[in-house]
Structures are given as structure tokens and as C-alpha cells.
Motif scaffolding. Sequence first.
Motif, PDB file in Angstrom:
ATOM      1  N   CYS A 143      40.708  32.437 -14.207  1.00  0.00           N
ATOM      2  CA  CYS A 143      40.902  33.661 -13.430  1.00  0.00           C
ATOM      3  C   CYS A 143      42.398  33.944 -13.238  1.00  0.00           C
ATOM      4  O   CYS A 143      43.175  33.059 -12.900  1.00  0.00           O
ATOM      5  N   THR A 145      43.809  36.027 -10.972  1.00  0.00           N
ATOM      6  CA  THR A 145      44.198  36.139  -9.566  1.00  0.00           C
ATOM      7  C   THR A 145      44.591  34.788  -8.987  1.00  0.00           C
ATOM      8  O   THR A 145      45.600  34.653  -8.302  1.00  0.00           O
ATOM      9  N   CYS A 146      43.780  33.764  -9.264  1.00  0.00           N
ATOM     10  CA  CYS A 146      44.021  32.459  -8.644  1.00  0.00           C
ATOM     11  C   CYS A 146      44.560  31.440  -9.652  1.00  0.00           C
ATOM     12  O   CYS A 146      44.652  30.256  -9.350  1.00  0.00           O
ATOM     13  N   CYS A 196      38.866  32.460  -3.889  1.00  0.00           N
ATOM     14  CA  CYS A 196      39.552  33.601  -4.503  1.00  0.00           C
ATOM     15  C   CYS A 196      38.596  34.796  -4.489  1.00  0.00           C
ATOM     16  O   CYS A 196      37.450  34.666  -4.902  1.00  0.00           O
ATOM     17  N   CYS A 199      37.219  35.926  -8.327  1.00  0.00           N
ATOM     18  CA  CYS A 199      36.244  35.119  -9.068  1.00  0.00           C
ATOM     19  C   CYS A 199      35.268  34.407  -8.128  1.00  0.00           C
ATOM     20  O   CYS A 199      34.402  33.683  -8.576  1.00  0.00           O
TER      21      CYS A 199
HETATM   22 ZN   LIG Z   1      40.099  33.525  -8.967  1.00  0.00          ZN
END
Ligand SMILES: [Zn+2]
Length: 392
Positions: A143, A145-146, A196, A199
Motif C-alpha cells: 500500500c 499510503t502506509c 491505515c 488499505c
Molecule cells: Zn495502507
Amino acid sequence: MAKTDYYEVLDVAPDASAPEIKTAYRKKAVQFHPDRNPDNPAAEDKFKEAAEAYEVLSDPEKRQLYDRFGHDGPQQAGFSGFGDVDDIFSHFGSLFSDFGDLFGRRRRSSRRGADIVVELELEFLEAVRGVSKNVTVQRYVPCDTCSGTGAKPGTAPTTCMTCQGQGAVMHRQGIFAARMTCPTCHGAGNIIREKCPTCEGSARQETEEKLNVTVPAGVDDGQSLRIGGKGQAGPAGSVPGDLYVALHVTPDDRFAREGADIYCEVELHLTQAALGAAIKIPIIGGETDLDVQAGTQPGQIEVLKGEGIPRLNGYGSGDQIIRFVVEIPTKLGKRQRELLEELAELEGINANAKTSWFGSGKSKSSKSKSTKPKSAKSKKKSKSKKAKKKQA
Ligand SMILES: [Zn+2]
Ligand SMILES: [Zn+2]
């Protein structure tokens, strides 16, 4: 980037024995191990380089290919290096556990994402010569984002207290002790308190990726290529699976294939077979000149050494096997008929009493039959037999 000689990478002599190579690799792996060199890309490169060198030199077949063809050799056996460090751990998992506790922390990498299989269609000649192709893969990647941790940005996963981040616990029963996946973190080694939002803690996201696949020369229908680390991303902290490219090869009109050998039929006119001829025939590289010997028989075989398909193990190529088919004209013009009749006369064959080819005892009824083109085959046969006898 030019690659360093594998023997140099491992610091061994070109005739080093298998145990010497293993010991040398162990030394390099310990020296450049990511756990000992955190955030050190140069060390990571050295670590990968050593793994690649070991993968090739520890396999007798790949080593031989390397000795003969250099860095391109092992590629012919389908090996084109490792994707990333995790790929190395997943590949050498058992070897690293041999190395002892230094690598214990990495053992949780045995949790890995699923493999993916994609299909790839190849033309006959693409499979024979090798080709570079794009495949589109729908897969999970860490993912964005994280960054694949599964934790909300700004937060971090906390170390699992049950296993102290090991991902595994020792389970003791009497004098026996067994290593088990940690029941609290399920092997991740850490706990995500705040997930997160992108996800939802799964640490991965779906994506469509275009990958370039190098198909080595000589592959065949039904084989598959493995691309390490290009399978599904697994849960946080795990190793991605592998991508398998399953090859389908479309047959060719001109060539048939058996292993590394290629078979083809070459049509000759009656006169070319009898008189000999210089013709062009198709080979996998294009065309080649071929001298057809005078008196070539239908079904006669000619072998072109080394004009077949490159062998995947690197030991040369197969052969091209040509089978001659002799065409007997089915429609004769007046002049052509005259010439053939003249030939028949010279050969002592009574062209008007065709039954004579089958022996004199035949009834007249077969005469009308034999004028049909259908019987051309049997005529041809008996004629070539006769020709043979005359030669002898
Ligand atoms: Zn994530
Ligand atoms: Zn745990």
C-alpha cells in the motif's frame, strides 16, 4: 550496469569446490546482511550480488553455462537474478536457517504472498529465437499510503510482546521444543493499533502492472518462466509471491518441432528430383541454399546440422530435418506428355501399355484405371524402384 565476475564477487578461485563456494557466500551474506547494514543501499547491492553469484555457482548446470557464456549463460536456463532482498530470503530460506540465529529475525519472511500465473502467446519463431514481451498483471503491491506497514500514517506498528517481534514462539513439551507461528501477531512480529485508512490494515493495494518479460530462445509450448517477487504482496512484513508466465506457442505451417529438432517438408518437381537442383528452403533464420542431388527419392531425408532450435541448457542447437516430397505432374500438356513418353521409351517402358509396370499378367481392365491421376502414387513408387535397380 556491467556485472562483476561471479567468482570475484564471492572471492573464490574459478575452480572452487561446492563447499568452498558455500562458505564464501556465507561470509559475504553475513557481511552485507540487511540486518547488519540498515538503510545502506550499497550493502544491499553487495548482498544481492553475492546471492546471485551463489545461485549460479552453486548449481552445476548454471555454473557451466556461466563458465561458457558469461552472465548471459544462466539466463538461458531461465535465471535472471533476484527481484529484491525478500526474494533472496524466500529463495534461500532453508540455507539462511542453516546459517544460524543471525538470520532468525528474517524467518518470518516464510509468510509470503500468493503466486500469480499469466498466460503468454508466442509465435513459433518467437519461441525459437527468443523475444521480449510485455504482459499486464493484475496484482497486489504494498500500500502506498502506509508503505506496506498497514498502520495509519504517523503511527507505527508496535512490536508484538508475545513473541518480542520474532513472529514465532518456542513451544515446549517435555524435552522437545518446536518453533510455532506467534498466536498474537500471526507471524507479523508486530501489532497494528491504528489501521491505515486506505488499505484497512491489509498493507496492500491492487494495481495493474505492465511487465517486460524476456523469453529466452528455445522455449517450448507448455513451459513457464518464473519471475521472482512479482506475485501478490502478502500481509505486512511478508515476502511477495512469484509470477509464473505460462507459454503457449502457436504452431507453424512450415515447421514441426520435436525438442530442439525442426522438421519440414520440401516439395520437389519430378525433374528436380531426377536431375538435381539448386533451391532455396526455409530455415528458422530465414532461407538457405540447398543442393538437391540428382536422383533424390521421394521421402528421402536430409539433415542440416545445427539449424534447429537452441537448446535451453546452452549446449548448441538441434538439427533441421528435411523430408523431400516429389510432385508428380497431374496435368500434362501435349509437349510434356511427348517428352515423358519419349523418356519412357528410352527406359524401355511401353508408355501406352501402362499395365506393364505392374507385370505382364495384368488384365486389360486395369489399363483404364491406371490412367487416372489417383494411381500416380503407385506408379511413382514402382518407377523409383526401377530407377534404383538401374543404378545398382
Ligand atoms: Zn495502507
Ligand atoms: Zn507476535
